[in-house]
Each structure stands twice: as C-alpha cells, then as structure tokens.
Design an enzyme around this catalytic site. Structure first.
Site, PDB file in Angstrom:
ATOM      1  CB  CYS A   1      -0.919  -0.015   1.218  1.00 13.21           C
ATOM      2  SG  CYS A   1      -2.039   1.390   1.221  1.00 13.21           S
TER       3      CYS A   1
ATOM      4  CB  CYS B   1      -4.049   4.480  -5.669  1.00 15.52           C
ATOM      5  SG  CYS B   1      -3.904   2.728  -5.272  1.00 15.52           S
TER       6      CYS B   1
HETATM    7  O1  PYC Z   1      -1.881   3.719  -2.007  1.00 13.31           O
HETATM    8  O2  PYC Z   1      -1.325   1.749  -2.787  1.00 13.31           O
HETATM    9  C1  PYC Z   1      -2.115   2.509  -2.260  1.00 13.31           C
HETATM   10  C2  PYC Z   1      -3.456   1.995  -1.886  1.00 13.31           C
HETATM   11  C3  PYC Z   1      -3.958   0.754  -2.128  1.00 13.31           C
HETATM   12  C4  PYC Z   1      -5.248   0.737  -1.592  1.00 13.31           C
HETATM   13  C5  PYC Z   1      -5.483   1.964  -1.036  1.00 13.31           C
HETATM   14  N1  PYC Z   1      -4.376   2.717  -1.218  1.00 13.31           N
END
Ligand code: PYC
Length: 315
Positions: free
Chosen positions: A93, A238
C-alpha cells in the site's frame, strides 16, 4: 457483563492525500515470526477478527486501511508491515507506507533517510525527506496484459490494461466518465461493474480498478479514480495504482525513465511518481512515489467482549 478485561490496542491515525491509515503500534496478536508473507497467512487464518475490529465500523470505516507492524525477517529492514482493509489484506500500500513513515517519524522511531520495510510482496524503501514528505520505492512492477477488452453488463465494451505493482489493477484510459468528486457514486458503480467483468473474463486476481483522465491542476499529468477491493474509493492517487500506471506508461514508451509524473486523485491530492527500468525487455520497472501524510489521531482502541460489535461489523 463480561468478566474478561477489555484488550487495549494503541493506534496512530494519519491521512495521505485524504486516504486514512491506522497504524497498530501495540496490542496486536503475535503472528509467530517468519517472513512477513508467512505472518500474513497466520493473521488471515487465525486473527481475521482483529483486522475487522481495527478497520471496520463502528471504530473504523470502509475507507480505513490498517497497518500492522510486525518483526521483519530481513535483518536489513527497519520494520515489517501488513496492510489490511474492510474486506481483507493488501500486498502493498503506497499511501499506507507514506502514512507509516510519518507515523514512525512522529514516534521518533525513524530519522530522515532511507528505511527498508518488509511487506508480504517484497521489500520497499521509505525515504523520509528533509521536507517531511516520504518517497516510497515500490516493488518491481509490470504490465501483464495490454488493451484487454471486457464486456461490462450495462456499460458495453471497456478496454484496459492489467498490471501488477504490489496489488493487481485494471487501468482504463479511454472512457466517457467525468472524474469529478460529485460523481463518486456513479464512478463507484461503473468501476465495480468493470471489476466484476474483468474478474469473470480472465483476470480473477484484479481487485483494484482505475479510471484515468486529464489532470485538473495545470501541472498535473493525470487525474484518477481508484476503486479499492472493498468498494471504497481511494481518496489519494493510490501509490500502488500510480506505480501500475508508471509500468504501463513505461511499456508504451510514453514516459521516459526518471521523468516525474504528477498523478492527481479524485480529490485533487497528488503523488509525484517516476520509474527506472529493472528489465526493459521484460517490461519490469522500479517505481517511486512521493507524497505527504499528516498524523491526525493517537488512540487506544478498546476491545471489550461484552460489546456485541467488538470485532467490527463484517459484511
Ligand atoms: O496507495 O497503494 C495505495 C493503496 C492501495 C489501496 C489503497 N491505497
């Protein structure tokens, strides 16, 4: 009334570009050591209720990502971590690693510089920069399939790439949907349908779906909407999703090695990414993501067996 003493769990909450991370720093179950990948299997099979207690309602929410600090097997690592959410476990994550970095800095456990962290899918490096931002050198990432066509009930044909960057993604660049915060319900609905179609049409491993569009800020290269495995959308751009995007851009020759890529989230928060080739012929890149996080709570969770929702509301 229960006679068992409530169990106390110390957590530190932060958000990375609006996306929350809850780091468990004390009171977690002992997972017995071994590699972090092995500890994840013990967590999953023996202590899944603890995952739910920490991130699910009524203490958490569908969007909360938990981070369990565990002993690393790799002696060069400063920490081991297992990330989890409302429905299960993440390989890696990115926003969570940035949240973990600011949390460890606040606790005085790390200083500016590089820190290797063992995750279930490999070792990543979190660099605490002098300005307080964190750069995450993610696991090797690659595109598995280009321009996959899926027939999505109610939407028609959708075309996207399948890529690995610590989690599995389906990345859609061409689509009719406007990436605006006011349209989150519609975006959630379409990406959920896309995910189900992708899963049933050859890629059962994909659990994140990303829609890309033009950036809104003048200097942003792109804006995204990211649907997470438990149907919550990522408030941040993300970190693993941006890494997957970098792997696809690299494979298509659309972004040169070492060139910054500014990825905006649906909220307008941003990560700056870049990549270096690990194996150009095989299309494998080493992505790096830089972002900022803010600690917003330090708390003790009370796990009281007398509470009918002690272990969270599981759907
Ligand atoms: O930032 O990799 C990330 C992530 C995955 C799910 C939520 N955030």
């Amino acid at each position: 009334m229960s006679t068992t003493r409530p169990r106390m769990v110390r957590v530190v909450d932060s958000h990375t570009g609006g996306e929350p991370t809850r780091v468990v720093i004390d009171g977690a179950p002992d997972l017995g050591g071994g590699s972090v990948a092995e500890q994840l299997e013990v967590f999953r099979s023996d202590f899944d209720a603890f995952r739910s207690a920490v991130v699910n309602e009524p203490r958490g929410s569908d969007v909360m990502v938990g981070a369990l600090l565990v002993p690393p097997q790799d002696p060069t690592c400063a920490a081991g971590v297992i990330f989890f959410n409302n429905v299960g476990y993440l390989g890696m994550c990115g926003h969570g690693t940035i949240g973990l970095g600011v949390t460890l800095a606040r606790l005085g456990r790390i200083q500016p510089g590089n820190h290797r962290i063992e995750t279930p899918v490999g070792v990543v490096t979190a660099t605490l920069n002098p300005d307080g931002s964190i750069t995450v050198a993610n696991v090797p990432s690659h595109r598995k399939a280009k321009q996959v066509r899926v027939d999505v009930p109610g939407l028609g044909q959708v075309v996207g790439d399948v890529a690995w960057a610590g989690n599995w993604f389906f990345l859609v660049g061409e689509h009719p949907w406007k990436l605006e915060l006011s349209r989150v319900e519609e975006l959630t609905d379409v990406t959920w349908r896309i995910r189900q179609a992708v899963n049933s049409q050859g890629y059962p491993e994909v659990d994140h779906v990303e829609l890309f569009g033009p950036g809104v800020a003048k200097d942003a290269d792109s804006r995204n909407f990211v649907l997470c495995p438990g149907k919550a959308y990522d408030r941040s751009p993300c970190g693993t999703g941006t890494s997957a995007k970098l792997a696809c851009l690299a494979a298509d020759g659309k972004l040169a090695e070492g060139t910054p890529w500014i990825q905006e989230s649906i909220l307008g928060s941003r990560f700056v990414g870049e990549y270096h080739w690990i194996d150009r012929a095989a299309g494998v890149v080493a992505p790096k993501i830089t972002g900022t996080a803010h600690v917003n709570a330090e708390a003790r969770l009370i796990l009281d067996e007398a509470d009918p929702f002690c272990w969270g509301i599981r759907t």
